[in-house]
Motif scaffolding. Sequence first.
Motif, mmCIF file in Angstrom:
data_model
loop_
_atom_site.group_PDB
_atom_site.id
_atom_site.type_symbol
_atom_site.label_atom_id
_atom_site.label_comp_id
_atom_site.label_asym_id
_atom_site.label_seq_id
_atom_site.Cartn_x
_atom_site.Cartn_y
_atom_site.Cartn_z
ATOM 1 N N ASP A 176 42.088 24.737 37.766
ATOM 2 C CA ASP A 176 43.076 25.822 37.719
ATOM 3 C C ASP A 176 42.675 26.880 36.698
ATOM 4 O O ASP A 176 42.837 28.083 36.934
ATOM 5 C CB ASP A 176 44.466 25.272 37.382
ATOM 6 N N SER A 177 42.145 26.429 35.576
ATOM 7 C CA SER A 177 41.699 27.374 34.541
ATOM 8 C C SER A 177 40.488 28.173 35.021
ATOM 9 O O SER A 177 40.359 29.368 34.722
ATOM 10 C CB SER A 177 41.344 26.620 33.253
ATOM 11 N N ILE A 178 39.593 27.513 35.755
ATOM 12 C CA ILE A 178 38.414 28.208 36.292
ATOM 13 C C ILE A 178 38.848 29.309 37.242
ATOM 14 O O ILE A 178 38.346 30.451 37.180
ATOM 15 C CB ILE A 178 37.483 27.204 37.002
ATOM 16 N N ILE A 179 39.786 28.989 38.141
ATOM 17 C CA ILE A 179 40.274 29.983 39.097
ATOM 18 C C ILE A 179 41.001 31.105 38.363
ATOM 19 O O ILE A 179 40.831 32.295 38.694
ATOM 20 C CB ILE A 179 41.195 29.320 40.137
ATOM 21 N N ASP A 180 41.766 30.747 37.341
ATOM 22 C CA ASP A 180 42.487 31.763 36.575
ATOM 23 C C ASP A 180 41.513 32.697 35.875
ATOM 24 O O ASP A 180 41.714 33.925 35.856
ATOM 25 C CB ASP A 180 43.394 31.079 35.554
ATOM 26 N N ASP A 181 40.435 32.150 35.308
ATOM 27 C CA ASP A 181 39.429 32.977 34.643
ATOM 28 C C ASP A 181 38.736 33.919 35.626
ATOM 29 O O ASP A 181 38.380 35.050 35.274
ATOM 30 C CB ASP A 181 38.382 32.096 33.956
ATOM 31 N N LEU A 182 38.539 33.442 36.860
ATOM 32 C CA LEU A 182 37.880 34.274 37.878
ATOM 33 C C LEU A 182 38.755 35.423 38.350
ATOM 34 O O LEU A 182 38.252 36.505 38.690
ATOM 35 C CB LEU A 182 37.492 33.408 39.089
ATOM 36 N N THR A 183 40.075 35.208 38.360
ATOM 37 C CA THR A 183 40.961 36.146 39.051
ATOM 38 C C THR A 183 41.887 36.960 38.155
ATOM 39 O O THR A 183 42.397 37.993 38.589
ATOM 40 C CB THR A 183 41.831 35.381 40.065
ATOM 41 N N LYS A 184 42.118 36.515 36.915
ATOM 42 C CA LYS A 184 43.182 37.143 36.119
ATOM 43 C C LYS A 184 42.902 38.600 35.775
ATOM 44 O O LYS A 184 43.828 39.400 35.605
ATOM 45 C CB LYS A 184 43.427 36.338 34.848
ATOM 46 N N THR A 185 41.624 38.978 35.661
ATOM 47 C CA THR A 185 41.305 40.364 35.312
ATOM 48 C C THR A 185 40.905 41.201 36.528
ATOM 49 O O THR A 185 40.501 42.351 36.379
ATOM 50 C CB THR A 185 40.145 40.397 34.298
ATOM 51 N N VAL A 186 41.021 40.600 37.715
ATOM 52 C CA VAL A 186 40.595 41.301 38.932
ATOM 53 C C VAL A 186 41.763 42.082 39.519
ATOM 54 O O VAL A 186 42.842 41.529 39.759
ATOM 55 C CB VAL A 186 40.056 40.302 39.981
ATOM 56 N N ASN A 187 41.540 43.362 39.741
ATOM 57 C CA ASN A 187 42.517 44.196 40.441
ATOM 58 C C ASN A 187 42.024 44.386 41.870
ATOM 59 O O ASN A 187 41.195 45.239 42.139
ATOM 60 C CB ASN A 187 42.676 45.538 39.727
ATOM 61 N N PHE A 188 42.525 43.534 42.767
ATOM 62 C CA PHE A 188 42.029 43.542 44.140
ATOM 63 C C PHE A 188 42.479 44.807 44.860
ATOM 64 O O PHE A 188 43.671 45.106 44.943
ATOM 65 C CB PHE A 188 42.543 42.312 44.897
ATOM 66 N N ASN A 189 41.505 45.558 45.358
ATOM 67 C CA ASN A 189 41.780 46.801 46.085
ATOM 68 C C ASN A 189 41.624 46.565 47.578
ATOM 69 O O ASN A 189 40.513 46.328 48.060
ATOM 70 C CB ASN A 189 40.817 47.912 45.639
ATOM 71 N N LEU A 190 42.734 46.621 48.271
ATOM 72 C CA LEU A 190 42.703 46.442 49.717
ATOM 73 C C LEU A 190 42.025 47.634 50.357
ATOM 74 O O LEU A 190 42.318 48.781 50.028
ATOM 75 C CB LEU A 190 44.128 46.309 50.251
ATOM 76 N N ARG A 191 41.105 47.388 51.235
ATOM 77 C CA ARG A 191 40.388 48.506 51.864
ATOM 78 C C ARG A 191 41.303 49.276 52.806
ATOM 79 O O ARG A 191 42.295 48.758 53.310
ATOM 80 C CB ARG A 191 39.165 47.994 52.635
ATOM 81 N N LYS A 192 40.907 50.502 53.046
ATOM 82 C CA LYS A 192 41.666 51.353 53.950
ATOM 83 C C LYS A 192 41.309 51.028 55.394
ATOM 84 O O LYS A 192 40.160 50.684 55.697
ATOM 85 C CB LYS A 192 41.374 52.820 53.659
ATOM 86 N N THR A 193 42.290 51.171 56.266
ATOM 87 C CA THR A 193 42.019 50.961 57.688
ATOM 88 C C THR A 193 41.242 52.151 58.232
ATOM 89 O O THR A 193 41.193 53.233 57.618
ATOM 90 C CB THR A 193 43.327 50.810 58.481
ATOM 91 N N ASP A 194 40.620 51.952 59.396
ATOM 92 C CA ASP A 194 39.892 53.053 60.029
ATOM 93 C C ASP A 194 40.827 54.223 60.320
ATOM 94 O O ASP A 194 40.435 55.391 60.210
ATOM 95 C CB ASP A 194 39.227 52.567 61.321
ATOM 96 N N ARG A 195 42.056 53.914 60.700
ATOM 97 C CA ARG A 195 43.027 54.977 60.972
ATOM 98 C C ARG A 195 43.335 55.768 59.707
ATOM 99 O O ARG A 195 43.401 57.003 59.734
ATOM 100 C CB ARG A 195 44.310 54.383 61.551
ATOM 101 N N GLN A 196 43.513 55.063 58.582
ATOM 102 C CA GLN A 196 43.774 55.750 57.331
ATOM 103 C C GLN A 196 42.604 56.645 56.932
ATOM 104 O O GLN A 196 42.794 57.769 56.464
ATOM 105 C CB GLN A 196 44.053 54.732 56.229
ATOM 106 N N LYS A 197 41.386 56.126 57.126
ATOM 107 C CA LYS A 197 40.201 56.918 56.801
ATOM 108 C C LYS A 197 40.128 58.170 57.673
ATOM 109 O O LYS A 197 39.789 59.257 57.196
ATOM 110 C CB LYS A 197 38.939 56.075 56.988
#
Length: 448
Positions: free
Chosen positions: A410-431
């Motif tokens: 759990d700590s390993i996963i937390d270290d991997l993800t806690k500082t990550v700001n996941f940016n969802l990609r734009k759809t082709d329609r949005q682009k």
Amino acid sequence: MKTKKIQEKNPPFEPKEYQYKLENNWVRILSVHCDVHINHFKDAVELIIMEPNLMSPAILRAEITNDSNNLISNHNENTDRRIIRQLIPRQPEKDVVVTQELIVSSSDNQMSVQHRAINHNNETVSPSELPYFYPKFKSFRYSFIDQMLSIELLPYEDSQELIDDPRMISIWKRILKFIYKFSFGMKNGYEKRVHHDIAVPKIEYQDLYAELKTKYRHWVDLWPEETDPAKHVFEDIGIATWLICLWKQEKTTKKYKFIDLGCGNGFLTYLLTQEGYSGYGVDLSERKIWSQFPSSTKLYQRPIYPMEEKLEDVDWIIGNHPDELTLWIPIMASISKTKFMIIPCCLHELSGQKFTKLDVNLGRYMTYCKAIEKLSTNLGFQIEWEHLRIPSTKNICLFSRNQTIVDGIDSIIDDLTKTVNFNLRKTDRQKTLEYLSKREMKLNKQNV
């Protein structure tokens, strides 16, 4: 400074075309000087015996039913090796299986491999019994004598025109060139870099693939998307075939349940569902083809936030070109206690940004695959690799069927993800809408 290994160039392939009559009505039609050791020619012969599909795309594979000597002798003594094999056609609904006798003769610095199509009584078959892809000759052989590589034919009676046929001459030249190039490759230290069929046996895969291809190939004509129908249909049939073969290996009576993350056109989800597996696909954008699938194919259009996704009652996570979700899949699998497979395509970090790391000895794509493997093993997954038999240059599959217990996971996963700001990609329609908006603003400024 790194230096590249300079590979020795092969001499140009310049065969001599002629007709030289030999004993017992044999005719030599092509020869070329081949400056290799006889053992290099033997290696080429062994490959052709086991994989005749390399010589003809109409052949799926060879099945050896009898072999008097499993390895070609390397000793300087006269040896004869008799092999019976079946040539399995790629299109069994159109072509018959050919039973073939091969006689390998070897002595000192010469060797020949004679081919003859036979029936169950060991008799030479008639020309009318041969499929279109098989040469219409009683027998043919390729020989290596004192560094001279040759093609020799034994024609049926009154079939001289086949010896003179330009199309057949072209085919024989292609065969001779293959043997020539591979013999030089062995001389230059060729080593096979890509190994298929590690996790799934080749014959099992090919048989199921042929079955599913016949069953679903009509989708090529029904394809409503702008993408290449043949590529997507046959690629997904290949992936579905491999997954089904892999899943059948597990010692369980139940059929696995799956989620196809970033399912795209949804065809892979459709195939697996049709073959009796329960699961669903999720993608940011709906495709036209979704409406053509039966209601049993569960496809959902919605964004996927990796740490919020609840994977309940799922055994496998499928990531077929999952793009920005690629590195998240092992994390999601660890949290949900599932198995997973990933076929990487576009390279992204956990944040969704482009993956820019590069090991110059590996190349960027392989660097990315190694990053997937490292992240997965840190989470306790045992990673396996397979180069899939699909019509794509991105055919590496990393998958895991086992995960060991890791202290502090759990700590390993937390270290991997806690500082990550996941940016969802734009759809082709949005682009597209953004592009049109910017273009309109630019035109308005020009008109002011």
